[in-house]
Design a protein around this motif. Structure first.
Motif, PDB file in Angstrom:
ATOM      1  N   LEU A  75     -66.135 -29.314 -16.105  1.00  0.00           N
ATOM      2  CA  LEU A  75     -65.486 -29.567 -14.821  1.00  0.00           C
ATOM      3  C   LEU A  75     -66.515 -30.016 -13.780  1.00  0.00           C
ATOM      4  CD1 LEU A  75     -62.491 -29.152 -13.970  1.00  0.00           C
ATOM      5  CD2 LEU A  75     -63.220 -27.038 -12.879  1.00  0.00           C
ATOM      6  N   PRO A  76     -66.275 -31.162 -13.103  1.00  0.00           N
ATOM      7  CA  PRO A  76     -67.206 -31.622 -12.068  1.00  0.00           C
ATOM      8  C   PRO A  76     -67.257 -30.618 -10.914  1.00  0.00           C
ATOM      9  CG  PRO A  76     -65.620 -33.340 -12.664  1.00  0.00           C
ATOM     10  CD  PRO A  76     -65.144 -32.074 -13.282  1.00  0.00           C
ATOM     11  N   PRO A  77     -68.439 -30.467 -10.284  1.00  0.00           N
ATOM     12  CA  PRO A  77     -68.572 -29.525  -9.159  1.00  0.00           C
ATOM     13  C   PRO A  77     -67.537 -29.747  -8.059  1.00  0.00           C
ATOM     14  CG  PRO A  77     -70.729 -30.301  -9.843  1.00  0.00           C
ATOM     15  CD  PRO A  77     -69.726 -31.085 -10.632  1.00  0.00           C
ATOM     16  N   LYS A  78     -67.239 -31.012  -7.783  1.00  0.00           N
ATOM     17  CA  LYS A  78     -66.285 -31.313  -6.706  1.00  0.00           C
ATOM     18  C   LYS A  78     -64.906 -30.740  -7.029  1.00  0.00           C
ATOM     19  CE  LYS A  78     -65.574 -35.187  -3.566  1.00  0.00           C
ATOM     20  NZ  LYS A  78     -65.784 -36.633  -3.358  1.00  0.00           N
ATOM     21  N   LEU A 142     -70.235 -25.314   0.151  1.00  0.00           N
ATOM     22  CA  LEU A 142     -71.068 -25.574  -1.030  1.00  0.00           C
ATOM     23  C   LEU A 142     -71.419 -27.060  -1.156  1.00  0.00           C
ATOM     24  CD1 LEU A 142     -69.354 -23.343  -3.768  1.00  0.00           C
ATOM     25  CD2 LEU A 142     -71.409 -22.834  -2.442  1.00  0.00           C
ATOM     26  N   ASP A 143     -72.644 -27.294  -1.599  1.00  0.00           N
ATOM     27  CA  ASP A 143     -73.134 -28.661  -1.794  1.00  0.00           C
ATOM     28  C   ASP A 143     -72.859 -29.100  -3.228  1.00  0.00           C
ATOM     29  OD1 ASP A 143     -74.502 -31.027  -1.997  1.00  0.00           O
ATOM     30  OD2 ASP A 143     -76.423 -30.259  -1.276  1.00  0.00           O
ATOM     31  N   THR A 144     -71.898 -30.019  -3.389  1.00  0.00           N
ATOM     32  CA  THR A 144     -71.535 -30.457  -4.749  1.00  0.00           C
ATOM     33  C   THR A 144     -72.414 -31.602  -5.246  1.00  0.00           C
ATOM     34  OG1 THR A 144     -69.864 -31.937  -3.815  1.00  0.00           O
ATOM     35  CG2 THR A 144     -69.128 -29.754  -4.506  1.00  0.00           C
ATOM     36  N   LYS A 145     -73.247 -32.146  -4.367  1.00  0.00           N
ATOM     37  CA  LYS A 145     -74.082 -33.284  -4.777  1.00  0.00           C
ATOM     38  C   LYS A 145     -75.326 -32.823  -5.523  1.00  0.00           C
ATOM     39  CE  LYS A 145     -72.530 -36.035  -0.833  1.00  0.00           C
ATOM     40  NZ  LYS A 145     -72.903 -36.566   0.495  1.00  0.00           N
ATOM     41  N   LEU A 154     -72.558 -20.807  -5.838  1.00  0.00           N
ATOM     42  CA  LEU A 154     -71.522 -20.094  -6.592  1.00  0.00           C
ATOM     43  C   LEU A 154     -71.969 -18.678  -6.933  1.00  0.00           C
ATOM     44  CD1 LEU A 154     -69.782 -22.402  -9.244  1.00  0.00           C
ATOM     45  CD2 LEU A 154     -68.824 -21.401  -7.181  1.00  0.00           C
ATOM     46  N   HIS A 155     -73.268 -18.526  -7.207  1.00  0.00           N
ATOM     47  CA  HIS A 155     -73.808 -17.187  -7.474  1.00  0.00           C
ATOM     48  C   HIS A 155     -73.570 -16.272  -6.273  1.00  0.00           C
ATOM     49  CE1 HIS A 155     -75.818 -16.919 -11.351  1.00  0.00           C
ATOM     50  NE2 HIS A 155     -76.279 -18.149 -11.208  1.00  0.00           N
ATOM     51  N   GLU A 156     -73.788 -16.808  -5.090  1.00  0.00           N
ATOM     52  CA  GLU A 156     -73.597 -16.024  -3.861  1.00  0.00           C
ATOM     53  C   GLU A 156     -72.119 -15.668  -3.674  1.00  0.00           C
ATOM     54  OE1 GLU A 156     -75.366 -18.355  -0.789  1.00  0.00           O
ATOM     55  OE2 GLU A 156     -77.377 -18.199  -1.640  1.00  0.00           O
ATOM     56  N   VAL A 157     -71.253 -16.614  -3.998  1.00  0.00           N
ATOM     57  CA  VAL A 157     -69.810 -16.357  -3.916  1.00  0.00           C
ATOM     58  C   VAL A 157     -69.436 -15.249  -4.905  1.00  0.00           C
ATOM     59  CG1 VAL A 157     -67.519 -17.326  -4.387  1.00  0.00           C
ATOM     60  CG2 VAL A 157     -69.178 -18.668  -3.095  1.00  0.00           C
ATOM     61  N   ALA A 158     -70.001 -15.338  -6.116  1.00  0.00           N
ATOM     62  CA  ALA A 158     -69.711 -14.324  -7.139  1.00  0.00           C
ATOM     63  C   ALA A 158     -70.163 -12.937  -6.675  1.00  0.00           C
ATOM     64  CB  ALA A 158     -70.388 -14.697  -8.456  1.00  0.00           C
ATOM     65  N   ASP A 159     -71.315 -12.898  -6.009  1.00  0.00           N
ATOM     66  CA  ASP A 159     -71.807 -11.607  -5.494  1.00  0.00           C
ATOM     67  C   ASP A 159     -70.844 -11.028  -4.466  1.00  0.00           C
ATOM     68  OD1 ASP A 159     -74.028 -11.654  -7.107  1.00  0.00           O
ATOM     69  OD2 ASP A 159     -75.355 -12.514  -5.580  1.00  0.00           O
TER      70      ASP A 159
END
Length: 206
Positions: A75-78, A142-145, A154-159
């Motif tokens: 899945l693309p980041p965007k 989040l920076d998808t580029k 995403l790690h921070e979101v998961a935390d």
């Protein structure tokens, strides 16, 4: 998407318990009194329960969309960002609506300590809504580029979801306290809560 794939799975696992909270509100009881609960309490339960199925479905669908991301490593980041943002917004809206339903219903009539139990449940759901709204804002930033930055974000979101997990547990306990005794019997009589409970059971066993 090597960097983000494990995080997607971590997020899905952390959030999979979200819909469980609604089950607490829709659990049916077989311990109904023969005489049945007070009609006023049944009317109160209807006000609360009628809001449950739609919000339960919304929260469940949001969880499902996040779980789906975890199974798609290409899945693309965007796309992932857009999916997370929508899911978190739906969860925020769902819990907000449930909090509003419980809040506007007022204290369950004729129930000892009912006002505090009702207020605690509404407060917990409202807090969950705010937390998911904050997660949505975090995902929006989040920076998808940059693959590395996206994975780190995403790690921070998961935390953050770990804290929400604790909130969800508190919310479940608050709803269970609200449902004790006659309130549970009144809720068990509501078709709308039975529908949500049935959906939850089938999702759990499926």
């Amino acid at each position: 998407m090597e960097g983000t794939d494990p995080v997607n799975k971590k997020l899905a696992a952390a959030l999979s318990g979200g819909a469980v909270l609604v089950v607490a509100l829709s659990g049916c009881s077989s311990n109904n009194k023969d005489s049945g609960p007070d009609p006023k309490l049944v009317a109160w339960a209807k006000t609360v329960c009628d809001a449950v199925p739609a919000q339960d479905a919304k929260i469940r669908a949001a969880n499902a969309s996040i779980a789906k991301i975890a199974t798609d490593s290409n899945l693309p980041p965007k796309t992932a960002k857009a999916t997370y943002a929508q899911a978190f917004q739906d969860m925020a809206d769902g819990y907000k609506a449930l909090a509003a339903a419980i809040s506007s219903a007022g204290a369950p009539p004729g129930v000892d300590g009912g006002a505090k139990r009702q207020q605690d449940a509404a407060k917990n759901l409202s807090g969950l809504s705010s937390s998911y709204a904050d997660l949505k804002k975090q995902v929006d930033g989040l920076d998808t580029k940059d693959q590395g930055k996206f994975a780190q974000g995403l790690h921070e979101v998961a935390d953050q979801t770990k804290q929400i997990g604790k909130q969800s547990n508190s919310g479940t306990e608050a709803l269970k306290r609200l449902e004790q005794g006659d309130v549970q019997a009144a809720i068990a009589k509501q078709p709308s809560c039975q529908v949500a409970a049935s959906a939850s059971a089938s999702a759990t066993t499926g």
